[in-house]
Design a protein around this motif. Sequence first.
Motif, PDB file in Angstrom:
ATOM      1  N   ARG A 222       0.835  -1.199   0.000  1.00  0.00           N
ATOM      2  CA  ARG A 222       0.000   0.000   0.000  1.00  0.00           C
ATOM      3  C   ARG A 222       0.878   1.260   0.000  1.00  0.00           C
ATOM      4  N   SER A 223       2.007   1.203   0.729  1.00  0.00           N
ATOM      5  CA  SER A 223       2.915   2.358   0.771  1.00  0.00           C
ATOM      6  C   SER A 223       3.979   2.339  -0.323  1.00  0.00           C
ATOM      7  N   LYS A 224       3.925   1.371  -1.242  1.00  0.00           N
ATOM      8  CA  LYS A 224       4.858   1.244  -2.378  1.00  0.00           C
ATOM      9  C   LYS A 224       6.311   1.106  -1.927  1.00  0.00           C
ATOM     10  N   LYS A 225       6.513   0.341  -0.858  1.00  0.00           N
ATOM     11  CA  LYS A 225       7.856   0.059  -0.358  1.00  0.00           C
ATOM     12  C   LYS A 225       8.177  -1.425  -0.390  1.00  0.00           C
ATOM     13  N   LEU A 226       7.357  -2.178  -1.130  1.00  0.00           N
ATOM     14  CA  LEU A 226       7.528  -3.621  -1.138  1.00  0.00           C
ATOM     15  C   LEU A 226       8.799  -4.032  -1.876  1.00  0.00           C
ATOM     16  N   GLU A 227       9.106  -3.377  -3.008  1.00  0.00           N
ATOM     17  CA  GLU A 227      10.276  -3.756  -3.799  1.00  0.00           C
ATOM     18  C   GLU A 227      11.568  -3.496  -3.031  1.00  0.00           C
ATOM     19  N   SER A 228      11.664  -2.358  -2.376  1.00  0.00           N
ATOM     20  CA  SER A 228      12.878  -2.068  -1.609  1.00  0.00           C
ATOM     21  C   SER A 228      13.029  -3.035  -0.432  1.00  0.00           C
ATOM     22  N   PHE A 229      11.921  -3.384   0.199  1.00  0.00           N
ATOM     23  CA  PHE A 229      11.980  -4.338   1.317  1.00  0.00           C
ATOM     24  C   PHE A 229      12.422  -5.711   0.828  1.00  0.00           C
ATOM     25  N   LEU A 230      11.902  -6.158  -0.326  1.00  0.00           N
ATOM     26  CA  LEU A 230      12.279  -7.473  -0.859  1.00  0.00           C
ATOM     27  C   LEU A 230      13.742  -7.504  -1.286  1.00  0.00           C
ATOM     28  N   SER A 231      14.230  -6.397  -1.858  1.00  0.00           N
ATOM     29  CA  SER A 231      15.637  -6.345  -2.268  1.00  0.00           C
ATOM     30  C   SER A 231      16.573  -6.408  -1.051  1.00  0.00           C
ATOM     31  N   GLN A 232      16.213  -5.716   0.012  1.00  0.00           N
ATOM     32  CA  GLN A 232      17.010  -5.793   1.243  1.00  0.00           C
ATOM     33  C   GLN A 232      16.961  -7.196   1.833  1.00  0.00           C
ATOM     34  N   LYS A 233      15.798  -7.828   1.743  1.00  0.00           N
ATOM     35  CA  LYS A 233      15.661  -9.193   2.248  1.00  0.00           C
ATOM     36  C   LYS A 233      16.515 -10.163   1.450  1.00  0.00           C
ATOM     37  N   ARG A 234      16.571  -9.982   0.123  1.00  0.00           N
ATOM     38  CA  ARG A 234      17.394 -10.862  -0.718  1.00  0.00           C
ATOM     39  C   ARG A 234      18.876 -10.680  -0.395  1.00  0.00           C
ATOM     40  N   ARG A 235      19.336  -9.451  -0.256  1.00  0.00           N
ATOM     41  CA  ARG A 235      20.737  -9.220   0.076  1.00  0.00           C
ATOM     42  C   ARG A 235      21.095  -9.805   1.445  1.00  0.00           C
ATOM     43  N   ARG A 236      20.199  -9.698   2.386  1.00  0.00           N
ATOM     44  CA  ARG A 236      20.450 -10.248   3.721  1.00  0.00           C
ATOM     45  C   ARG A 236      20.526 -11.774   3.677  1.00  0.00           C
ATOM     46  N   ASN A 237      19.636 -12.393   2.933  1.00  0.00           N
ATOM     47  CA  ASN A 237      19.667 -13.855   2.827  1.00  0.00           C
ATOM     48  C   ASN A 237      20.898 -14.337   2.065  1.00  0.00           C
ATOM     49  N   ALA A 238      21.308 -13.573   1.053  1.00  0.00           N
ATOM     50  CA  ALA A 238      22.497 -13.962   0.287  1.00  0.00           C
ATOM     51  C   ALA A 238      23.748 -13.897   1.156  1.00  0.00           C
ATOM     52  N   SER A 239      23.854 -12.866   1.996  1.00  0.00           N
ATOM     53  CA  SER A 239      25.010 -12.784   2.894  1.00  0.00           C
ATOM     54  C   SER A 239      25.018 -13.921   3.909  1.00  0.00           C
ATOM     55  N   LYS A 240      23.853 -14.361   4.357  1.00  0.00           N
ATOM     56  CA  LYS A 240      23.785 -15.505   5.270  1.00  0.00           C
ATOM     57  C   LYS A 240      24.174 -16.796   4.573  1.00  0.00           C
ATOM     58  N   ASP A 241      23.716 -16.977   3.298  1.00  0.00           N
ATOM     59  CA  ASP A 241      24.065 -18.201   2.569  1.00  0.00           C
ATOM     60  C   ASP A 241      25.544 -18.248   2.219  1.00  0.00           C
ATOM     61  N   ARG A 242      26.149 -17.077   2.028  1.00  0.00           N
ATOM     62  CA  ARG A 242      27.561 -17.040   1.665  1.00  0.00           C
ATOM     63  C   ARG A 242      28.456 -17.519   2.810  1.00  0.00           C
ATOM     64  N   ARG A 243      27.973 -17.401   4.020  1.00  0.00           N
ATOM     65  CA  ARG A 243      28.775 -17.873   5.157  1.00  0.00           C
ATOM     66  C   ARG A 243      28.914 -19.389   5.175  1.00  0.00           C
ATOM     67  N   HIS A 244      27.882 -20.072   4.688  1.00  0.00           N
ATOM     68  CA  HIS A 244      27.887 -21.554   4.739  1.00  0.00           C
ATOM     69  C   HIS A 244      28.598 -22.161   3.520  1.00  0.00           C
ATOM     70  N   LEU A 245      28.985 -21.364   2.549  1.00  0.00           N
ATOM     71  CA  LEU A 245      29.680 -21.912   1.380  1.00  0.00           C
ATOM     72  C   LEU A 245      31.109 -22.259   1.742  1.00  0.00           C
ATOM     73  N   PRO A 246      31.655 -23.347   1.141  1.00  0.00           N
ATOM     74  CA  PRO A 246      33.056 -23.714   1.445  1.00  0.00           C
ATOM     75  C   PRO A 246      34.017 -22.690   0.881  1.00  0.00           C
ATOM     76  N   LEU A 247      35.132 -22.517   1.537  1.00  0.00           N
ATOM     77  CA  LEU A 247      36.153 -21.565   1.112  1.00  0.00           C
ATOM     78  C   LEU A 247      36.848 -22.073  -0.142  1.00  0.00           C
ATOM     79  N   GLY A 248      37.222 -21.150  -1.053  1.00  0.00           N
ATOM     80  CA  GLY A 248      37.899 -21.548  -2.274  1.00  0.00           C
ATOM     81  C   GLY A 248      39.345 -21.976  -2.012  1.00  0.00           C
ATOM     82  N   LYS A 249      39.860 -22.850  -2.901  1.00  0.00           N
ATOM     83  CA  LYS A 249      41.230 -23.344  -2.728  1.00  0.00           C
ATOM     84  C   LYS A 249      42.205 -22.252  -3.164  1.00  0.00           C
ATOM     85  N   GLU A 250      43.211 -22.088  -2.356  1.00  0.00           N
ATOM     86  CA  GLU A 250      44.227 -21.075  -2.674  1.00  0.00           C
ATOM     87  C   GLU A 250      45.214 -21.619  -3.688  1.00  0.00           C
TER      88      GLU A 250
END
Length: 250
Positions: A222-250
């Motif tokens: 209703r306040s036209k803030k849904l897209e910005s909220f969803l984008s912030q939610k996606r970035r937050r979830n991506a940063s959480k998923d990145r923690r569980h990924l295995p580290l790359g080989k040096e």
Amino acid sequence: MPKVNPRSRDAARCPRGVADGWEDGGSLDPGPQKDTFNMSFEELLELQSQVGNKMYKHLVAGNSTRKQGSKPPVQNACVADKHRPLEMSAKVRVPYLRQVVPISKKVARDPRFDDLSGEYNPEVFDKTYQFLNDIRAKEKEIVKKQLKKHQSGEEHEKLQQLLQRMEQQEMAQQERKQQQELCLALKQKRRAQAQQGHRPYFLKKSEQRQLALAEKFKELKRSKKLESFLSQKRRRNASKDRRHLPLGKE
């Protein structure tokens, strides 16, 4: 030849205090003149043979009570101030378990978690402190005006952080108010079902969270803030998923 009174003969052999007591009317009070504590053992035996066992016991008992009464009273061990350490004699051995003077400990009281403050009712709390919303709105306007004056610098950053914190508090208050309205609507619905004769259904906490999330999405749309909220939610979830990924080989 004059007759001799046997009573006067016994009085002549008795001590002066005892004879005076007999002459006064047969009283057994030995008087203050004679003290059996200062007499030797032979004198005591002689006195017992002269006055008899009954009178001798009375003399010894009277002197012992008078001797005890002449002693000074023993001072009480209690002290005037309860916080002052107790004075003890150096001749007495100190016990292993000492009686330590207790110290009154100050206990901090938090009115938020104390039973004396009563139970927390959010509806009553909001109605009682409703005037704070007007004060917060005025303070927010003052901060915005000050922010326009200071376009850059350290003061600008402080005012920007203060304004952001005020907006976050306002959003949290609105979310809490929406949850209260949702709970009130559910209570009214259950009352209506009970009046109609139906068995009321109590929602689980997970179902209540889903309803609250649906109301939040409706408000954002209703306040036209849904897209910005969803984008912030996606970035937050991506940063959480990145923690569980295995580290790359040096």
